[in-house]
Design a protein around this motif. Structure first.
Motif, PDB file in Angstrom:
ATOM      1  N   ALA A  37       0.835  -1.205   0.000  1.00 38.43           N
ATOM      2  CA  ALA A  37       0.000   0.000   0.000  1.00 38.43           C
ATOM      3  C   ALA A  37       0.872   1.258   0.000  1.00 38.43           C
ATOM      4  O   ALA A  37       0.612   2.205  -0.743  1.00 38.43           O
ATOM      5  N   THR A  41       0.843   3.863  -3.117  1.00 33.92           N
ATOM      6  CA  THR A  41       0.421   5.252  -2.918  1.00 33.92           C
ATOM      7  C   THR A  41       1.563   6.226  -3.209  1.00 33.92           C
ATOM      8  O   THR A  41       1.332   7.304  -3.723  1.00 33.92           O
ATOM      9  N   SER A  44       1.688   6.397  -6.985  1.00 30.83           N
ATOM     10  CA  SER A  44       0.572   7.134  -7.589  1.00 30.83           C
ATOM     11  C   SER A  44       0.647   8.623  -7.254  1.00 30.83           C
ATOM     12  O   SER A  44       0.407   9.470  -8.121  1.00 30.83           O
ATOM     13  N   LEU A  45       1.007   8.954  -6.003  1.00 29.13           N
ATOM     14  CA  LEU A  45       1.088  10.375  -5.649  1.00 29.13           C
ATOM     15  C   LEU A  45       2.246  11.070  -6.362  1.00 29.13           C
ATOM     16  O   LEU A  45       2.184  12.266  -6.631  1.00 29.13           O
ATOM     17  N   LEU A  48       1.040  11.118 -10.375  1.00 38.25           N
ATOM     18  CA  LEU A  48      -0.177  11.835 -10.772  1.00 38.25           C
ATOM     19  C   LEU A  48       0.075  13.264 -11.272  1.00 38.25           C
ATOM     20  O   LEU A  48      -0.392  13.626 -12.355  1.00 38.25           O
ATOM     21  N   PRO A  49       0.830  14.098 -10.515  1.00 37.77           N
ATOM     22  CA  PRO A  49       1.060  15.452 -11.032  1.00 37.77           C
ATOM     23  C   PRO A  49       1.799  15.454 -12.357  1.00 37.77           C
ATOM     24  O   PRO A  49       1.485  16.251 -13.260  1.00 37.77           O
ATOM     25  N   LEU A  52      -0.692  14.498 -15.008  1.00 37.70           N
ATOM     26  CA  LEU A  52      -1.660  15.576 -15.282  1.00 37.70           C
ATOM     27  C   LEU A  52      -1.020  16.671 -16.138  1.00 37.70           C
ATOM     28  O   LEU A  52      -1.555  17.048 -17.187  1.00 37.70           O
TER      29      LEU A  52
ATOM     30  N   ALA B  36      -7.562  17.028  -7.900  1.00 39.01           N
ATOM     31  CA  ALA B  36      -7.156  15.635  -8.145  1.00 39.01           C
ATOM     32  C   ALA B  36      -6.119  15.215  -7.111  1.00 39.01           C
ATOM     33  O   ALA B  36      -6.162  14.087  -6.592  1.00 39.01           O
ATOM     34  N   MET B  37      -5.207  16.133  -6.767  1.00 37.36           N
ATOM     35  CA  MET B  37      -4.197  15.802  -5.755  1.00 37.36           C
ATOM     36  C   MET B  37      -4.832  15.663  -4.377  1.00 37.36           C
ATOM     37  O   MET B  37      -4.407  14.830  -3.564  1.00 37.36           O
ATOM     38  N   ALA B  40      -6.395  12.284  -4.387  1.00 31.78           N
ATOM     39  CA  ALA B  40      -5.333  11.266  -4.382  1.00 31.78           C
ATOM     40  C   ALA B  40      -4.761  11.122  -2.972  1.00 31.78           C
ATOM     41  O   ALA B  40      -4.506  10.007  -2.504  1.00 31.78           O
ATOM     42  N   GLY B  41      -4.573  12.246  -2.281  1.00 37.33           N
ATOM     43  CA  GLY B  41      -4.060  12.208  -0.906  1.00 37.33           C
ATOM     44  C   GLY B  41      -5.026  11.490   0.029  1.00 37.33           C
ATOM     45  O   GLY B  41      -4.617  10.647   0.827  1.00 37.33           O
ATOM     46  N   SER B  44      -5.121   7.775  -0.789  1.00 34.71           N
ATOM     47  CA  SER B  44      -3.865   7.137  -0.365  1.00 34.71           C
ATOM     48  C   SER B  44      -3.878   6.885   1.138  1.00 34.71           C
ATOM     49  O   SER B  44      -3.521   5.792   1.601  1.00 34.71           O
TER      50      SER B  44
END
Lengths: 82, 197
Positions: A37, A41, A44-45, A48-49, A52, B36-37, B40-41, B44
């Protein structure tokens, strides 16, 4: 400021359990499920930016090229000025 | 009779090229990126807490979430996104004709939010509250933040529909509000998969 940081460092060295006070930092780090996990995460974190803004940049570039092609074609098709 | 004075008229065309993306859409995109962030946070944090739970998830003694009912509600929200998309496409050809699909999209979105309200009342009665467990806290936080976004997007779409009715709706305004709605629609399946299942 430096004195306060030094005092804090000494206190943490004397009472190291305080450093583990974060509710999630030390939780379940030994089992596989939470390790996965954390990994997912983090990925992905982090991604993601980039995804985008990267996606937006690619969209802008494609649109700019399309616009330039359309204008170029329109310019070539236009009658010559007399 | 004095001679008529005439002034020469000079037409100055804007030398700048047309913007690739209208300002309203660009502003909305930047806002959506930050939101979106935020989601996502939240997701998570939920995923890590769920994976680290020593007693299983959802915790014993806590009510189960209504997975099947919410699947129907999810379908309504997705359909609303499709309908708004068609309204936006229709707007390009026939502005007045876009009102009906836009209103239908708003109605479906309002159904989604109302259905969630009913679901929340049932869950609170069953004992799932913000303070009953981490499960409840995450559920109300994540789903609540999404519901707030849905409400804000519905208000924006309603405002756009009112402008469309008066035939004063600029295309960029519709594009920006529809974009916000697409974000609300597309982030929901992720929440559903992570929080409900």
């Amino acid at each position: 400021m430096i004195r306060a940081a030094a005092i804090l460092a000494v206190l943490l060295a004397l009472a190291p359990e305080l450093a583990h006070a974060c509710a999630v930092c030390g939780a379940g780090v030994d089992d596989d499920q939470s390790r996965v996990a954390y990994l997912l995460t983090t990925v992905s974190l982090s991604a993601l930016p980039l995804a985008l803004f990267g996606g937006f940049f690619l969209y802008l570039r494609a649109k700019h090229r399309r616009q330039a092609t359309t204008h170029g074609a329109a310019g070539r098709g236009a009658p010559e000025p007399k | 009779m004095p001679p008529r004075r005439t002034a020469s008229l000079r037409v100055i065309s804007d030398p700048r090229p047309a913007p690739l993306v209208p300002n309203a859409v660009l502003g909305m995109l930047i806002f959506i990126f930050t939101e979106a962030m935020l989601f996502a946070g939240l997701i998570s944090a939920h995923s890590i807490t769920k994976a680290s739970s020593a007693v299983g998830w959802p915790p014993p003694g806590q009510p189960r979430l209504p997975v099947e009912d919410t699947a129907v509600n999810t379908a309504a929200l997705l359909l609303s996104g499709v309908v708004v998309f068609f309204a936006q496409r229709r707007f390009r050809r026939d502005r007045a004709g876009a009102f009906l699909p836009l209103a239908a999209g708003i109605a479906l979105g309002a159904f989604f939010v109302g259905f969630q309200g009913v679901e929340w009342v049932g869950l609170i009665r069953e004992g799932l509250t913000l303070t009953s467990s981490t499960h409840g806290a995450f559920f109300y936080l994540i789903v609540g933040v999404h519901a707030l976004h849905a409400l804000a997007a519905l208000l924006a779409l309603g405002w756009a529909a009112a402008k469309l009715r008066r035939a004063v709706l600029p295309p960029s305004t519709l594009a920006a509000t529809a974009l916000f709605w697409y974000f609300v629609v597309l982030v929901w399946p992720v929440i559903y998969l992570r929080v409900y299942l």
